[in-house]
Design a protein around this motif. Structure first.
Motif: not given
Length: 57
Positions: A27-32, A39-41
């Motif tokens: 989710f974070l990768a898609a948003v960013l 994303i390491k952690e």
């Protein structure tokens, strides 16, 4: 298109999905708009706040 039992945009569903680290990272990768491997952690912080006053009946 896939049918969802509960849409992921519903707050309850979102809160149930986010504890899963792989889902959260995706989710974070898609948003960013970045590669998930970058994303390491990730970490979930407590969002519950304590009441500062006593509710009257």
């Amino acid at each position: 298109m896939e049918q969802f039992l509960i849409k992921p945009k519903v707050d309850f569903a979102f809160k149930e999905i986010m504890p899963d680290e792989k889902a959260r990272t995706g989710f974070l990768a898609a948003v960013l708009k970045i590669n998930p491997q970058d994303i390491k952690e990730t970490q979930i912080l407590n969002t519950n706040t304590k009441k500062q006053y006593i509710e009257s009946a």
